[in-house]
Design an enzyme around this catalytic site. Structure first.
Site, PDB file in Angstrom:
ATOM      1  N   GLU A  41       9.403   3.335  14.079  1.00  0.00           N
ATOM      2  CA  GLU A  41      10.224   3.687  12.927  1.00  0.00           C
ATOM      3  C   GLU A  41      10.204   5.199  12.799  1.00  0.00           C
ATOM      4  O   GLU A  41       9.247   5.858  13.219  1.00  0.00           O
ATOM      5  CB  GLU A  41       9.694   3.026  11.661  1.00  0.00           C
ATOM      6  CG  GLU A  41       9.735   1.507  11.720  1.00  0.00           C
ATOM      7  CD  GLU A  41       9.199   0.835  10.474  1.00  0.00           C
ATOM      8  OE1 GLU A  41       9.776  -0.173  10.060  1.00  0.00           O
ATOM      9  OE2 GLU A  41       8.194   1.324   9.923  1.00  0.00           O
ATOM     10  N   ASN A  59       0.799  -1.236   0.000  1.00  0.00           N
ATOM     11  CA  ASN A  59       0.000   0.000   0.000  1.00  0.00           C
ATOM     12  C   ASN A  59       0.830   1.284   0.000  1.00  0.00           C
ATOM     13  O   ASN A  59       0.405   2.304  -0.537  1.00  0.00           O
ATOM     14  CB  ASN A  59      -0.979   0.002   1.179  1.00  0.00           C
ATOM     15  CG  ASN A  59      -0.288  -0.046   2.517  1.00  0.00           C
ATOM     16  OD1 ASN A  59       0.718  -0.732   2.692  1.00  0.00           O
ATOM     17  ND2 ASN A  59      -0.823   0.679   3.490  1.00  0.00           N
ATOM     18  N   CYS A 118      -2.899   2.457   7.084  1.00  0.00           N
ATOM     19  CA  CYS A 118      -3.007   1.881   8.424  1.00  0.00           C
ATOM     20  C   CYS A 118      -3.334   2.923   9.488  1.00  0.00           C
ATOM     21  O   CYS A 118      -3.991   2.612  10.484  1.00  0.00           O
ATOM     22  CB  CYS A 118      -1.735   1.134   8.780  1.00  0.00           C
ATOM     23  SG  CYS A 118      -0.238   2.142   8.684  1.00  0.00           S
ATOM     24  N   GLU A 149       4.872  -3.089  12.638  1.00  0.00           N
ATOM     25  CA  GLU A 149       3.912  -1.993  12.436  1.00  0.00           C
ATOM     26  C   GLU A 149       2.705  -2.632  11.780  1.00  0.00           C
ATOM     27  O   GLU A 149       2.734  -2.988  10.613  1.00  0.00           O
ATOM     28  CB  GLU A 149       4.532  -0.890  11.571  1.00  0.00           C
ATOM     29  CG  GLU A 149       3.717   0.391  11.559  1.00  0.00           C
ATOM     30  CD  GLU A 149       2.676   0.410  10.454  1.00  0.00           C
ATOM     31  OE1 GLU A 149       1.462   0.250  10.785  1.00  0.00           O
ATOM     32  OE2 GLU A 149       3.052   0.573   9.299  1.00  0.00           O
TER      33      GLU A 149
END
Length: 478
Positions: free
Chosen positions: A460, A154, A286, A252
């Site tokens: 991150e 994505n 997300c 994640e």
């Protein structure tokens, strides 16, 4: 606009390897359903070569001085910027998002390489005074070792960039497996780093059957660190595999982002910007806002603005000017949207906008707004990961927080209020790794990106991002 699609390769041991006799997977433009190319799938021998190369290259790269690592990463960032129009075109062709979003993503990917280039120069340790005379105590930070990185389809530029930039800055070698549905973008980033002078074998790009590739790489004693972005079920699986080798993993995972809109907020702005945020990337984001929890007094006003903004969005091919919402990535996503809407409606929900697939070619689904959704509906529990927004009422702050925190996800959350006390309370009370108050844009290179609960482990980006690729070594010397 340079809209041609690149030839697809594996990148192993510094060589660009064509498919040859290997199996391949089709890469399809989700807007037109036309085949763009075929991505080669790595064989067992390819993966073994990648592992052996990563081990050798790690010894070279970790002993490369930080200033040189920083120079190469900065040069890579500059090449990504120079090639951004072409890379953005690749991204839109294979993933579908509007070209403006692709351009923004590619440029932000370059920013990550520049940011972590500077972080490479700031890796330090400390001298700890000893309680014994004549003893020197040092704490050093060193690269953890070869990394196995797994990224989804994505965000094919920025997600690999977050992982690669931090790991390479730390001095790690990396084998990355991007999503097979959007491979050309990640390969373009690798090409820029290769052209910038990254030593051969420090970065390798492989594709393949996801379960087979992850099982092989994670099980290898060569891999010392795992990082994954994707769904919660796959995250659990990879975490279990990493645990077998006692290997640290950064995850994640998914989210179901709540938005608390209080009666004292700028309701129209929260609604209009909320619709833009919700349907950015066709909802396949997300950290997207998905559940809009609106204080009862302003519910009708907010929903009216939100529905109007939703209905005004232009759906179409991301390569066409003016497109604001592109296609979904694949037929699986279409089927899921249809199932979630049908389930909600069967249980009594109202469709205020959209609700069905767009006729014609491509994986297009109308931006959809659901209201009065009963708690037992699937969409109240499952991350939709598509263009569906849910409208809900709440009365008091405690009610809103309870619903916002009800699910096991804790990636992103948002709140809109003009009351300073309320802003402090929701900032403290929301269970999420990233929180936006009076804004939806919460991602930046200098800030940590990560979630709580089942939304992940570790961060991150930001100064925190490099820490997960380093180990602490204590040296006591007489």
């Amino acid at each position: 606009m340079d809209a041609h699609y690149d030839f697809l390769y594996l990148f192993i041991n510094g060589e660009w390897i064509a498919a040859g006799e290997r199996d391949t997977a089709r890469v399809v433009n989700p807007a037109t359903l036309q085949e763009l190319g075929r991505v080669p799938l790595a064989t067992a021998a390819d993966l073994d070569q990648a592992l052996q190369t990563a081990e050798r290259a790690f010894d070279v790269w970790r002993n490369t001085v930080p200033a040189e690592r920083a120079r190469i990463l900065k040069d890579g960032a500059n090449l990504i910027r120079e090639r951004s129009e072409h890379i953005a075109g690749l991204l839109t062709l294979e993933e579908g998002k509007p070209l403006a979003e692709s351009r923004d993503e590619v440029l932000r990917a370059a920013d990550y390489f520049e940011w972590f280039a500077e972080e490479a120069r700031r890796i330090d340790g400390r001298v700890v005074p000893s309680n014994r005379r004549g003893v020197q105590q040092l704490v050093k930070k060193q690269a953890i070792g070869p990394v196995a990185a797994f990224t989804p389809w994505n965000f094919p530029a920025i997600t690999p960039a977050r992982k690669l930039s931090a790991a390479l800055a730390a001095g790690c070698s990396v084998i990355i497996k991007p999503g097979e549905e959007s491979p050309a973008t990640a390969l373009a980033l690798a090409r820029a780093l290769d052209d910038a002078g990254l030593p051969k074998g420090v970065l390798q790009v492989v594709f393949g059957v996801p379960d087979e590739v992850s099982k092989t790489l994670i099980a290898s004693p060569i891999i010392r660190k795992v990082t994954f972005t994707g769904s919660v079920p796959i995250g659990r699986l990879l975490a279990a595999r990493a645990a077998e080798g006692v290997k640290p993993i950064t995850l994640e995972l998914g989210g179901h982002g709540p938005v608390l809109v209080f009666k004292d907020a700028d309701v129209e702005r929260a609604a209009v910007e909320g619709a833009a945020n919700r349907f950015r990337g066709t909802g396949q984001v997300c950290i997207s806002s998905t559940r809009f929890l609106i204080q009862r007094e302003v519910y009708d006003e907010f929903v009216g603005h939100f529905v109007s903004a939703t209905q005004a969005l232009k759906v179409g091919d991301g390569m066409q000017p003016g497109t604001q919402v592109g296609p979904l990535a694949n037929p699986r996503q279409i089927a899921k949207m249809e199932e979630l809407v049908a389930d909600a409606v069967a249980r009594g929900a109202k469709v205020l906008a959209g609700g069905k697939r767009v006729a014609g070619e491509g994986y297009f689904f109308e931006p959809t707004v659901l209201a009065d959704v009963p708690m037992e509906a699937r969409v109240m529990h499952e991350e939709p990961f598509g263009p569906i927004a849910v409208m809900m009422r709440f009365d008091q702050l405690e009610d809103g927080l309870a619903e916002a925190n009800r699910l096991p996800y804790g990636l992103s959350a948002y709140a809109f209020t003009n009351n300073a006390r309320t802003a402090l309370d929701v900032g403290d009370g929301l269970e999420a790794g990233m929180i936006g108050i009076n804004q939806y844009r919460i991602v930046s290179t200098e800030l940590p990106f990560g979630g709580l609960k089942e939304s992940g482990i570790g961060s991150e980006g930001g100064a925190e991002g490099i820490e997960f690729y380093l180990t602490n070594k204590f040296i006591s010397q007489v």
